[in-house]
Design a protein around this motif. Structure first.
Motif, PDB file in Angstrom:
ATOM      1  N   PRO A 176      -2.916   4.826  -4.256  1.00  0.00           N
ATOM      2  CA  PRO A 176      -4.263   4.232  -4.192  1.00  0.00           C
ATOM      3  C   PRO A 176      -5.138   4.508  -5.418  1.00  0.00           C
ATOM      4  CG  PRO A 176      -3.663   5.087  -2.042  1.00  0.00           C
ATOM      5  CD  PRO A 176      -2.551   5.485  -2.976  1.00  0.00           C
ATOM      6  N   SER A 216      -1.459  -0.290  12.320  1.00  0.00           N
ATOM      7  CA  SER A 216      -1.879  -1.683  12.193  1.00  0.00           C
ATOM      8  C   SER A 216      -1.082  -2.446  11.143  1.00  0.00           C
ATOM      9  CB  SER A 216      -3.363  -1.708  11.812  1.00  0.00           C
ATOM     10  OG  SER A 216      -3.762  -2.981  11.381  1.00  0.00           O
ATOM     11  N   TRP A 245      -1.939  -4.590   8.482  1.00  0.00           N
ATOM     12  CA  TRP A 245      -3.235  -4.847   7.856  1.00  0.00           C
ATOM     13  C   TRP A 245      -3.118  -5.382   6.429  1.00  0.00           C
ATOM     14  CZ3 TRP A 245      -4.555  -2.290   3.361  1.00  0.00           C
ATOM     15  CH2 TRP A 245      -3.918  -1.055   3.090  1.00  0.00           C
ATOM     16  N   GLN A 246      -4.181  -6.058   6.026  1.00  0.00           N
ATOM     17  CA  GLN A 246      -4.354  -6.512   4.646  1.00  0.00           C
ATOM     18  C   GLN A 246      -5.801  -6.261   4.226  1.00  0.00           C
ATOM     19  OE1 GLN A 246      -2.857 -10.638   3.829  1.00  0.00           O
ATOM     20  NE2 GLN A 246      -2.548 -10.707   6.038  1.00  0.00           N
ATOM     21  N   ILE A 247      -5.982  -5.859   2.981  1.00  0.00           N
ATOM     22  CA  ILE A 247      -7.320  -5.857   2.375  1.00  0.00           C
ATOM     23  C   ILE A 247      -7.225  -6.701   1.103  1.00  0.00           C
ATOM     24  CG2 ILE A 247      -9.167  -4.499   1.310  1.00  0.00           C
ATOM     25  CD1 ILE A 247      -8.240  -2.093   2.994  1.00  0.00           C
ATOM     26  N   HIS A 248      -8.046  -7.754   1.031  1.00  0.00           N
ATOM     27  CA  HIS A 248      -8.098  -8.573  -0.175  1.00  0.00           C
ATOM     28  C   HIS A 248      -9.378  -8.213  -0.926  1.00  0.00           C
ATOM     29  CE1 HIS A 248      -5.336 -12.009   1.490  1.00  0.00           C
ATOM     30  NE2 HIS A 248      -4.908 -10.816   1.843  1.00  0.00           N
ATOM     31  N   ALA A 249      -9.212  -7.607  -2.090  1.00  0.00           N
ATOM     32  CA  ALA A 249     -10.365  -7.202  -2.896  1.00  0.00           C
ATOM     33  C   ALA A 249     -10.600  -8.230  -3.992  1.00  0.00           C
ATOM     34  CB  ALA A 249     -10.113  -5.823  -3.508  1.00  0.00           C
ATOM     35  N   THR A 298      -3.369   2.343   8.520  1.00  0.00           N
ATOM     36  CA  THR A 298      -1.947   2.715   8.523  1.00  0.00           C
ATOM     37  C   THR A 298      -1.688   3.754   9.605  1.00  0.00           C
ATOM     38  OG1 THR A 298      -1.588   2.161   6.193  1.00  0.00           O
ATOM     39  CG2 THR A 298      -0.099   3.773   7.168  1.00  0.00           C
ATOM     40  N   TRP A 343       0.821  -1.215   0.000  1.00  0.00           N
ATOM     41  CA  TRP A 343       0.000   0.000   0.000  1.00  0.00           C
ATOM     42  C   TRP A 343       0.858   1.270   0.000  1.00  0.00           C
ATOM     43  CZ3 TRP A 343      -4.871   0.394  -1.250  1.00  0.00           C
ATOM     44  CH2 TRP A 343      -5.598   1.541  -0.905  1.00  0.00           C
ATOM     45  N   ASP A 344       2.079   1.165   0.500  1.00  0.00           N
ATOM     46  CA  ASP A 344       2.959   2.342   0.534  1.00  0.00           C
ATOM     47  C   ASP A 344       3.896   2.404  -0.673  1.00  0.00           C
ATOM     48  OD1 ASP A 344       1.751   2.967   2.907  1.00  0.00           O
ATOM     49  OD2 ASP A 344       3.404   2.327   4.189  1.00  0.00           O
ATOM     50  N   VAL A 398     -10.178   2.752   0.228  1.00  0.00           N
ATOM     51  CA  VAL A 398      -8.975   3.590   0.339  1.00  0.00           C
ATOM     52  C   VAL A 398      -8.926   4.256   1.719  1.00  0.00           C
ATOM     53  CG1 VAL A 398      -7.825   5.642  -0.576  1.00  0.00           C
ATOM     54  CG2 VAL A 398      -8.810   3.954  -2.152  1.00  0.00           C
ATOM     55  N   HIS A 430      -4.575  -7.960  -3.545  1.00  0.00           N
ATOM     56  CA  HIS A 430      -4.284  -8.090  -2.112  1.00  0.00           C
ATOM     57  C   HIS A 430      -3.379  -6.924  -1.728  1.00  0.00           C
ATOM     58  CE1 HIS A 430      -5.056 -12.732  -1.910  1.00  0.00           C
ATOM     59  NE2 HIS A 430      -5.920 -12.120  -2.688  1.00  0.00           N
ATOM     60  N   ALA A 431      -3.914  -6.029  -0.913  1.00  0.00           N
ATOM     61  CA  ALA A 431      -3.146  -4.859  -0.476  1.00  0.00           C
ATOM     62  C   ALA A 431      -2.589  -5.108   0.919  1.00  0.00           C
ATOM     63  CB  ALA A 431      -4.042  -3.624  -0.470  1.00  0.00           C
ATOM     64  N   TYR A 432      -1.309  -4.785   1.091  1.00  0.00           N
ATOM     65  CA  TYR A 432      -0.620  -4.980   2.374  1.00  0.00           C
ATOM     66  C   TYR A 432      -0.245  -3.625   2.967  1.00  0.00           C
ATOM     67  CZ  TYR A 432      -0.048  -9.676   0.386  1.00  0.00           C
ATOM     68  OH  TYR A 432      -0.275 -10.906  -0.175  1.00  0.00           O
ATOM     69  N   GLY A 433      -0.704  -3.361   4.190  1.00  0.00           N
ATOM     70  CA  GLY A 433      -0.417  -2.084   4.833  1.00  0.00           C
ATOM     71  C   GLY A 433       1.032  -1.972   5.266  1.00  0.00           C
ATOM     72  N   ASN A 434       1.563  -0.749   5.223  1.00  0.00           N
ATOM     73  CA  ASN A 434       2.932  -0.472   5.685  1.00  0.00           C
ATOM     74  C   ASN A 434       3.977  -1.245   4.882  1.00  0.00           C
ATOM     75  OD1 ASN A 434       1.885   0.997   8.098  1.00  0.00           O
ATOM     76  ND2 ASN A 434       1.159  -1.062   8.577  1.00  0.00           N
ATOM     77  N   ARG A 471       3.310 -13.866   2.943  1.00  0.00           N
ATOM     78  CA  ARG A 471       1.863 -13.897   2.696  1.00  0.00           C
ATOM     79  C   ARG A 471       1.550 -13.996   1.200  1.00  0.00           C
ATOM     80  NH1 ARG A 471       0.396  -9.023   7.006  1.00  0.00           N
ATOM     81  NH2 ARG A 471       0.276 -10.373   8.855  1.00  0.00           N
ATOM     82  N   LEU A 493       7.141 -10.457   5.983  1.00  0.00           N
ATOM     83  CA  LEU A 493       5.770 -10.914   6.202  1.00  0.00           C
ATOM     84  C   LEU A 493       4.957 -10.842   4.906  1.00  0.00           C
ATOM     85  CD1 LEU A 493       4.207 -11.970   8.625  1.00  0.00           C
ATOM     86  CD2 LEU A 493       3.667  -9.615   9.252  1.00  0.00           C
TER      87      LEU A 493
END
Lengths: 237, 237
Positions: free
Chosen positions: A172, B187, B189-193, B183, A165-166, B176, A192-196, A223, A219
């Motif tokens: 985005p 967290s 985090w993951q979002i799977h769309a 973030t 995501w970063d 978004v 699949h979006a991964y934060g940070n 994943r 990680l």
């Protein structure tokens, strides 16, 4: 267990050399075509190929840049990336050439091919799917999402994009745009979006490239790889 | 193999009855708290719980609405949903009550809890994570993403949201926004769309609810469940 075999080939006068990674028995198997990052064929992609061989698949690590760029500097490779990216129709011809190369190998089940790419290679994998290519799936690991600007085709391949995501190269709005584009093309898609998580997250040496926003993430690497293996089980059954 | 046990409990004067699903041996295990959809505790969630028991975990299917709403009509339940959703601080108290209920069961390893919810229940799971609750992960299956409007806390739980891209209740701008919110809260985090997937995709009877944009999707149900199991392996090790 696995065996590497160099495959010299020629694309529009350029000398390329891809690497086939497979079992010694030479049997035809479902195959993953791996499209490397901007740095070209490296131990990273060959290592992913060997992991796939352990799981019962074959792999072909595709050379898009040519033998004369082996070991070239980062700046040189980014120059080549920009050259290839500036003509997406020509890049698609190159990708089709790679796909036909894969289909021509005796160890490749020609109707059981998944194409997966990293960074620039992720965009190349998406472009092949966008062209309507007859592949089982196209997978992007921290790939670029910019649309090719070519006439839209019905996408028959499953599409999965693993995205940090970063990632400064894919903000985005480009994620949302890819979703709309893939839906419009009739694709069975996942993002699949991964934060940070930054660009290049699968590469343990990503920091060596020395660009802000490019970093390994163990990680996210794990994943995305686990999910990728799930996808291969889904499509190769 | 598994055994259901009704657990009557009281929240601020309301009579609730959750269902514990576990092995007959009664041993303490990592446990998933399942938060049902707007329709309350049903065979759907109990069935998910039984699948988790097969995998070596326990499950607690939480009642948020109360025994007097068992078998109530869709309109009645949506009325209750709106009542609970209109006061997110009170809803969080309710979720904390459920979490403490789970921790109090002898079959629950109190530091090995994941909270997963469906639709409205997905929002409730996210709210618990947003509150800084000490849980291993919060998981949303086609949940609502609307932020609670409460003071932001550091999120210590891993967060995963499985999201149908065509969910009319959660358009792309809310996806978004959730990414940015998670973030900012620190967290993992993951979002799977999932493309071409509507709201309620895990529920084979989703069409019975008779709302446009709510539909079962077998592929998305399977993909999200497989990923969820991977997550449980990651956090419960």
């Amino acid at each position: 267990m696995s065996k590497d075999r160099a495959i010299p080939h020629d694309f529009e006068g350029e000398e390329l050399e891809s690497v086939f990674v497979g079992r010694r028995d030479g049997a035809a198997r479902p195959t993953v075509v791996l499209i490397p990052t901007v740095m070209g064929v490296s131990e990273l992609e060959k290592g992913f190929g060997r992991q796939l061989v352990e799981l019962g698949y074959n792999a072909l690590v595709a050379d898009l840049f040519g033998t004369k760029f082996r070991g070239a500097s980062r700046d040189t490779m980014f120059g080549e990336l920009n050259r290839l990216k500036s003509d997406r129709a020509a890049l698609l011809r190159r990708m089709r050439h790679v796909l036909e190369l894969a289909r021509g190998q005796s160890e490749v089940q020609s109707d059981q091919i998944v194409v997966a790419g990293y960074c620039f290679g992720g965009m190349c994998a998406l472009d092949l799917a966008r062209s309507g290519a007859d592949i089982r799936a196209a997978v992007s690991f921290h790939g670029l999402f910019d649309p090719p600007g070519l006439p839209a085709q019905k996408i028959t391949a499953k599409v999965v994009a693993y995205h940090g995501w970063d990632d400064p190269m894919v903000p985005p709005d480009k994620v949302v745009a890819l979703g709309h584009e893939l839906t419009a093309a009739g694709s069975d898609w996942q993002i699949h979006a991964y934060g940070n998580v930054a660009h290049g997250f699968t590469n343990p040496n990503a920091h060596e490239i020395g660009i802000d926003g490019v970093a390994y993430n163990a990680l996210a690497a794990e994943r995305s790889w686990t999910s990728f293996i799930n996808l291969l089980e889904e499509v190769f059954g």
